[in-house]
Scaffold this active site. Sequence first.
Site, mmCIF file in Angstrom:
data_model
loop_
_atom_site.group_PDB
_atom_site.id
_atom_site.type_symbol
_atom_site.label_atom_id
_atom_site.label_comp_id
_atom_site.label_asym_id
_atom_site.label_seq_id
_atom_site.Cartn_x
_atom_site.Cartn_y
_atom_site.Cartn_z
ATOM 1 N N GLN A 110 0.843 -1.197 0.000
ATOM 2 C CA GLN A 110 0.000 0.000 0.000
ATOM 3 C C GLN A 110 0.882 1.252 0.000
ATOM 4 O O GLN A 110 0.371 2.356 -0.102
ATOM 5 C CB GLN A 110 -0.897 0.010 1.244
ATOM 6 C CG GLN A 110 -1.901 -1.129 1.278
ATOM 7 C CD GLN A 110 -2.632 -1.181 2.608
ATOM 8 O OE1 GLN A 110 -3.489 -0.360 2.899
ATOM 9 N NE2 GLN A 110 -2.302 -2.167 3.428
ATOM 10 N N ASP A 113 6.100 4.804 -1.409
ATOM 11 C CA ASP A 113 7.536 5.041 -1.511
ATOM 12 C C ASP A 113 8.181 3.927 -2.345
ATOM 13 O O ASP A 113 7.497 3.023 -2.834
ATOM 14 C CB ASP A 113 8.157 5.137 -0.104
ATOM 15 C CG ASP A 113 7.958 3.855 0.712
ATOM 16 O OD1 ASP A 113 8.274 2.760 0.202
ATOM 17 O OD2 ASP A 113 7.460 3.935 1.863
ATOM 18 N N HIS A 128 -1.638 1.645 -3.956
ATOM 19 C CA HIS A 128 -2.015 3.056 -3.822
ATOM 20 C C HIS A 128 -1.130 3.972 -4.660
ATOM 21 O O HIS A 128 -1.036 5.167 -4.386
ATOM 22 C CB HIS A 128 -2.005 3.461 -2.346
ATOM 23 C CG HIS A 128 -3.049 2.728 -1.552
ATOM 24 N ND1 HIS A 128 -3.023 2.607 -0.187
ATOM 25 C CD2 HIS A 128 -4.166 2.055 -1.950
ATOM 26 C CE1 HIS A 128 -4.072 1.891 0.230
ATOM 27 N NE2 HIS A 128 -4.768 1.542 -0.831
ATOM 28 N N CYS A 139 -6.135 16.337 -17.616
ATOM 29 C CA CYS A 139 -6.223 15.500 -18.822
ATOM 30 C C CYS A 139 -5.602 14.125 -18.601
ATOM 31 O O CYS A 139 -5.672 13.282 -19.489
ATOM 32 C CB CYS A 139 -5.576 16.204 -20.016
ATOM 33 S SG CYS A 139 -3.763 16.204 -19.994
ATOM 34 N N CYS A 172 0.640 21.389 -16.566
ATOM 35 C CA CYS A 172 0.727 20.236 -17.472
ATOM 36 C C CYS A 172 1.309 20.709 -18.802
ATOM 37 O O CYS A 172 0.895 21.742 -19.336
ATOM 38 C CB CYS A 172 -0.661 19.645 -17.680
ATOM 39 S SG CYS A 172 -0.731 18.411 -18.990
ATOM 40 N N CYS A 175 -1.942 19.659 -21.845
ATOM 41 C CA CYS A 175 -3.211 20.383 -22.046
ATOM 42 C C CYS A 175 -3.074 21.858 -21.665
ATOM 43 O O CYS A 175 -3.946 22.656 -21.956
ATOM 44 C CB CYS A 175 -4.339 19.737 -21.244
ATOM 45 S SG CYS A 175 -4.215 19.985 -19.464
ATOM 46 N N GLY A 213 2.952 -4.640 8.848
ATOM 47 C CA GLY A 213 2.872 -3.190 9.058
ATOM 48 C C GLY A 213 1.678 -2.506 8.438
ATOM 49 O O GLY A 213 1.787 -1.375 7.981
ATOM 50 N N ASN A 239 3.378 -7.248 13.258
ATOM 51 C CA ASN A 239 2.930 -5.902 13.617
ATOM 52 C C ASN A 239 3.114 -5.755 15.132
ATOM 53 O O ASN A 239 2.755 -6.660 15.881
ATOM 54 C CB ASN A 239 1.435 -5.727 13.250
ATOM 55 C CG ASN A 239 0.988 -4.268 13.225
ATOM 56 O OD1 ASN A 239 1.285 -3.510 14.138
ATOM 57 N ND2 ASN A 239 0.276 -3.905 12.179
ATOM 58 N N ALA A 257 8.847 -4.761 11.559
ATOM 59 C CA ALA A 257 9.306 -5.287 10.269
ATOM 60 C C ALA A 257 10.828 -5.430 10.248
ATOM 61 O O ALA A 257 11.362 -6.438 9.776
ATOM 62 C CB ALA A 257 8.857 -4.346 9.162
#
EC number: 2.3.1.286
Length: 266
Positions: A110, A113, A128, A139, A172, A175, A213, A239, A257
């Site tokens: 998720q 980075d 994500h 656009c 941009c 556009c 995590g 976790n 982790a």
Amino acid sequence: MSNFPNVAIREARAMIQDAQRIVVLTGAGMSAESGVPTFRDAQTGLWEKYSPEELATPEAMYNRPDLVWSWMLHQARVMRSVEPHDGHRMLGSWQRELVDGGGALNIVTQNIDDLHERGGSDVLAHLHGTTFTFRCFECQAPSDYRLEDPTDEQLQATPTLDQLKLEEPPACGVCSHGFIRPNIVMFGELLPQHAMDDALEAVREADVAIVVGTSNIVQPAATLPIAASAAGALVIEINPHMTPLSQDADLYIPGTAGTILPELYP
Ligand code: OAD
């Protein structure tokens, strides 16, 4: 080999020792020991201090492009400036070993980075999105904007929203009336095409799913461990705090982790 005297670690090692197909599902806690704040940890979590509605929705970016862009840029600079930890590097080594032996270690994250990649892993799915590539807010054309390495001054400014040095998002180049945004999934937006399909395929074919995590409350990512279990995988959760998954996981390992993953290296 380690003598780590923890029953849960030994149990986990027994569960993974013959596994050929592993899926590793990671959330913000995976990056925490590298120095990236999580979202929901008490005191330090970003959504404990700031409102996602103000900073992480398309509506917020439309209404206050300078604020949302500057905030996201700051987050990206922090992520660019930190280093992968031993847990990331362990996954990179383990993935190479399994792939060389005809197996697989699929990473579904998720996180926006690139710490898994810099730790030596290929990532199957960034559910994500990723904060280091950009497109037009209007656009949708991909942008060639590149994030420059952050200066010490930029990094040392750990701003509150009030202190944030506001910058306008670049226009941009296609556009010309839109501005650019990172390729991340904001609240209310759909996940990138194929990311969830790839993730579901990986969990369905896994012998073992290792969930690291994540608070396991954001959908649809939170369904993945359940889908893995339903398809026959053993589910191991790492976790420091219990989550809605912990009771149902085959094994819950309380720990971080960076400390637990290296202990699992077969
Ligand atoms: P959360 O911030 O919701 O949860 C982080 C989890 O990591 C918590 O359960 C912590 O207990 C755990 N944790 C903290 N430090 C850890 C460590 N060193 N090792 C292992 N675990 C640790 O983050 P996510 O579950 O990733 O969405 O959040 C999901 C999504 O919500 C994010 O991707 C983001 C956010 O809004 C978007 O940006 C779309």
